[in-house]
Design a protein around this motif. Structure first.
Motif, PDB file in Angstrom:
ATOM      1  N   SER A  13      14.891   1.625   2.668  1.00  0.00           N
ATOM      2  CA  SER A  13      15.566   2.259   1.420  1.00  0.00           C
ATOM      3  C   SER A  13      14.284   3.024   0.811  1.00  0.00           C
ATOM      4  O   SER A  13      14.209   3.477  -0.240  1.00  0.00           O
ATOM      5  N   PHE A  14      13.142   2.843   1.299  1.00  0.00           N
ATOM      6  CA  PHE A  14      11.933   3.097   0.856  1.00  0.00           C
ATOM      7  C   PHE A  14      11.568   4.622   1.462  1.00  0.00           C
ATOM      8  O   PHE A  14      11.274   4.773   2.413  1.00  0.00           O
ATOM      9  N   PRO A  15      11.412   5.575   0.243  1.00  0.00           N
ATOM     10  CA  PRO A  15      11.019   7.150   0.769  1.00  0.00           C
ATOM     11  C   PRO A  15       9.450   7.191   1.835  1.00  0.00           C
ATOM     12  O   PRO A  15       9.497   7.928   2.718  1.00  0.00           O
ATOM     13  N   THR A  16       8.598   6.263   1.005  1.00  0.00           N
ATOM     14  CA  THR A  16       7.447   6.506   1.928  1.00  0.00           C
ATOM     15  C   THR A  16       7.485   5.458   3.137  1.00  0.00           C
ATOM     16  O   THR A  16       6.754   6.096   3.992  1.00  0.00           O
ATOM     17  N   VAL A  17       8.368   4.657   3.727  1.00  0.00           N
ATOM     18  CA  VAL A  17       8.623   4.017   4.845  1.00  0.00           C
ATOM     19  C   VAL A  17       9.361   5.069   5.812  1.00  0.00           C
ATOM     20  O   VAL A  17       8.766   5.436   6.798  1.00  0.00           O
ATOM     21  N   GLN A  18      10.369   5.820   5.287  1.00  0.00           N
ATOM     22  CA  GLN A  18      11.035   6.657   5.947  1.00  0.00           C
ATOM     23  C   GLN A  18      10.251   7.936   6.141  1.00  0.00           C
ATOM     24  O   GLN A  18      10.564   8.507   7.314  1.00  0.00           O
ATOM     25  N   SER A  19       9.359   8.204   5.600  1.00  0.00           N
ATOM     26  CA  SER A  19       8.421   9.769   5.897  1.00  0.00           C
ATOM     27  C   SER A  19       7.144   9.034   6.412  1.00  0.00           C
ATOM     28  O   SER A  19       6.349   9.874   6.945  1.00  0.00           O
ATOM     29  N   MET A  20       6.972   7.980   6.940  1.00  0.00           N
ATOM     30  CA  MET A  20       5.429   7.557   7.421  1.00  0.00           C
ATOM     31  C   MET A  20       5.188   7.913   8.698  1.00  0.00           C
ATOM     32  O   MET A  20       6.354   8.205   9.509  1.00  0.00           O
ATOM     33  N   GLU A  21       4.096   8.435   8.886  1.00  0.00           N
ATOM     34  CA  GLU A  21       3.660   8.874  10.403  1.00  0.00           C
ATOM     35  C   GLU A  21       3.907   7.708  11.251  1.00  0.00           C
ATOM     36  O   GLU A  21       3.793   6.443  10.984  1.00  0.00           O
ATOM     37  N   ASP A  22       4.047   8.001  12.514  1.00  0.00           N
ATOM     38  CA  ASP A  22       4.660   6.947  13.500  1.00  0.00           C
ATOM     39  C   ASP A  22       3.524   5.778  13.783  1.00  0.00           C
ATOM     40  O   ASP A  22       3.526   4.639  13.855  1.00  0.00           O
ATOM     41  N   TYR A  70       4.384  -1.533   0.588  1.00  0.00           N
ATOM     42  CA  TYR A  70       4.458  -1.505  -0.865  1.00  0.00           C
ATOM     43  C   TYR A  70       3.274  -2.476  -1.378  1.00  0.00           C
ATOM     44  O   TYR A  70       2.866  -1.637  -2.249  1.00  0.00           O
ATOM     45  N   TRP A  71       2.835  -3.269  -1.022  1.00  0.00           N
ATOM     46  CA  TRP A  71       1.499  -3.821  -1.454  1.00  0.00           C
ATOM     47  C   TRP A  71       0.435  -3.290  -1.228  1.00  0.00           C
ATOM     48  O   TRP A  71      -0.658  -3.462  -1.654  1.00  0.00           O
ATOM     49  N   ASP A  72       0.432  -2.375  -0.161  1.00  0.00           N
ATOM     50  CA  ASP A  72      -0.732  -1.618   0.162  1.00  0.00           C
ATOM     51  C   ASP A  72      -0.971  -0.587  -0.833  1.00  0.00           C
ATOM     52  O   ASP A  72      -1.984   0.227  -0.838  1.00  0.00           O
ATOM     53  N   GLU A  73       0.002  -0.135  -1.674  1.00  0.00           N
ATOM     54  CA  GLU A  73      -0.187   0.644  -2.714  1.00  0.00           C
ATOM     55  C   GLU A  73      -0.821   0.487  -3.954  1.00  0.00           C
ATOM     56  O   GLU A  73      -0.484  -0.758  -4.502  1.00  0.00           O
ATOM     57  N   VAL A  74      -2.085   0.963  -4.184  1.00  0.00           N
ATOM     58  CA  VAL A  74      -2.709   0.339  -5.309  1.00  0.00           C
ATOM     59  C   VAL A  74      -2.018   0.296  -6.668  1.00  0.00           C
ATOM     60  O   VAL A  74      -2.024  -0.469  -7.479  1.00  0.00           O
ATOM     61  N   GLU A  75      -1.226   1.513  -6.906  1.00  0.00           N
ATOM     62  CA  GLU A  75      -0.582   1.307  -8.283  1.00  0.00           C
ATOM     63  C   GLU A  75       0.781   0.275  -8.418  1.00  0.00           C
ATOM     64  O   GLU A  75       0.815  -0.355  -9.304  1.00  0.00           O
ATOM     65  N   ASN A  86       8.268 -11.451 -13.624  1.00  0.00           N
ATOM     66  CA  ASN A  86       8.984 -10.890 -12.818  1.00  0.00           C
ATOM     67  C   ASN A  86       8.583  -9.751 -12.091  1.00  0.00           C
ATOM     68  O   ASN A  86       8.177  -8.680 -12.668  1.00  0.00           O
ATOM     69  N   VAL A  87       8.674  -9.502 -10.474  1.00  0.00           N
ATOM     70  CA  VAL A  87       8.432  -8.331  -9.809  1.00  0.00           C
ATOM     71  C   VAL A  87       9.592  -7.613  -9.312  1.00  0.00           C
ATOM     72  O   VAL A  87      10.348  -8.526  -8.868  1.00  0.00           O
ATOM     73  N   ARG A  88       9.610  -6.508  -9.253  1.00  0.00           N
ATOM     74  CA  ARG A  88      10.669  -5.596  -8.818  1.00  0.00           C
ATOM     75  C   ARG A  88      10.022  -4.646  -7.907  1.00  0.00           C
ATOM     76  O   ARG A  88       9.232  -3.905  -8.004  1.00  0.00           O
ATOM     77  N   ILE A  89      10.485  -5.019  -6.597  1.00  0.00           N
ATOM     78  CA  ILE A  89      10.052  -4.102  -5.410  1.00  0.00           C
ATOM     79  C   ILE A  89      11.059  -3.334  -4.821  1.00  0.00           C
ATOM     80  O   ILE A  89      12.181  -4.036  -4.134  1.00  0.00           O
ATOM     81  N   GLY A  90      11.578  -1.980  -5.139  1.00  0.00           N
ATOM     82  CA  GLY A  90      12.628  -1.440  -4.606  1.00  0.00           C
ATOM     83  C   GLY A  90      13.884  -2.024  -4.922  1.00  0.00           C
ATOM     84  O   GLY A  90      14.284  -2.375  -6.186  1.00  0.00           O
ATOM     85  N   SER A  91      14.685  -2.488  -4.072  1.00  0.00           N
ATOM     86  CA  SER A  91      15.719  -3.239  -4.301  1.00  0.00           C
ATOM     87  C   SER A  91      15.690  -4.596  -4.321  1.00  0.00           C
ATOM     88  O   SER A  91      16.620  -5.443  -4.626  1.00  0.00           O
TER      89      SER A  91
END
Length: 136
Positions: A13-22, A70-75, A86-91
Motif C-alpha cells: 500500500s506504499f507508493p514508494t514500494v510500488q514504484s521502487m526499482e527492481d 519506511y525506516w530507511d526514509e530520513v523524514e 504512538n507511531v503510524r506507518i501507513g496502515s
C-alpha cells in the motif's frame, strides 16, 4: 526468497514500494528474508515445502519490506522519534510502550506472531543422561 518483487508491488500500500526499482526492491526482499531466518533461528526455513509456512513467510517478507523501506526514509525516522508514544506507518500503527508486559520485536503484532510461531527451538533432550550403573 519467499516472495517475488511483483507480488510485493501488488500487495504493498506504499507508493514508494510500488514504484521502487527492481534492484532496490530485491535488496529489501533479501534483507527481509535474512531477518526472518535470524528471527526464526532457522537458516533452512526457506527449504520447507509446507504451504502454510510459505504463505506466512510470504506475508512476513512483504510486511518487512514495507517496514524496512519506511525506516530507511530520513523524514520518517525524525517524525517517529519526535517524542510521541504512538507511531503510524501507513496502515500500521503501534505504541512504543509495551502493552501488558508483552515485548514485540518489530512492533507489528502480525509479523511478530508469524515469526514466533515458526521459531525453531532446539530440543537437546537427554544429552548428559546415562543409563545403567556406572560401576562394575
Amino acid at each position: 526468497m519467499f516472495i517475488t518483487r511483483e507480488e510485493v508491488k501488488a500487495l504493498s500500500s506504499f507508493p514508494t514500494v510500488q514504484s521502487m526499482e527492481d534492484a532496490k526492491l530485491d535488496n529489501y526482499i533479501t534483507r527481509a528474508d535474512s531477518w526472518i531466518k535470524r528471527a526464526t533461528n532457522s537458516p533452512l526455513i526457506d527449504l520447507s515445502t509446507d504451504v502454510v509456512i510459505q504463505a506466512d513467510l510470504k506475508t512476513a517478507t512483504w510486511m518487512l519490506v514495507e517496514y524496512l523501506s519506511y525506516w530507511d526514509e530520513v523524514e520518517a525516522k525524525e517524525e517517529a522519534f519526535s517524542g510521541e508514544n504512538n507511531v503510524r506507518i501507513g496502515s500500521y500503527s503501534y505504541s512504543l510502550n509495551p502493552e501488558d508486559g508483552n515485548y514485540h520485536k518489530t512492533g507489528l503484532k502480525e509479523i511478530d506472531g508469524i515469526l514466533e510461531k515458526w521459531r525453531y527451538n532446539y530440543n537437546i533432550g537427554n544429552l548428559f543422561r546415562r543409563s545403567g550403573p556406572s560401576r562394575k
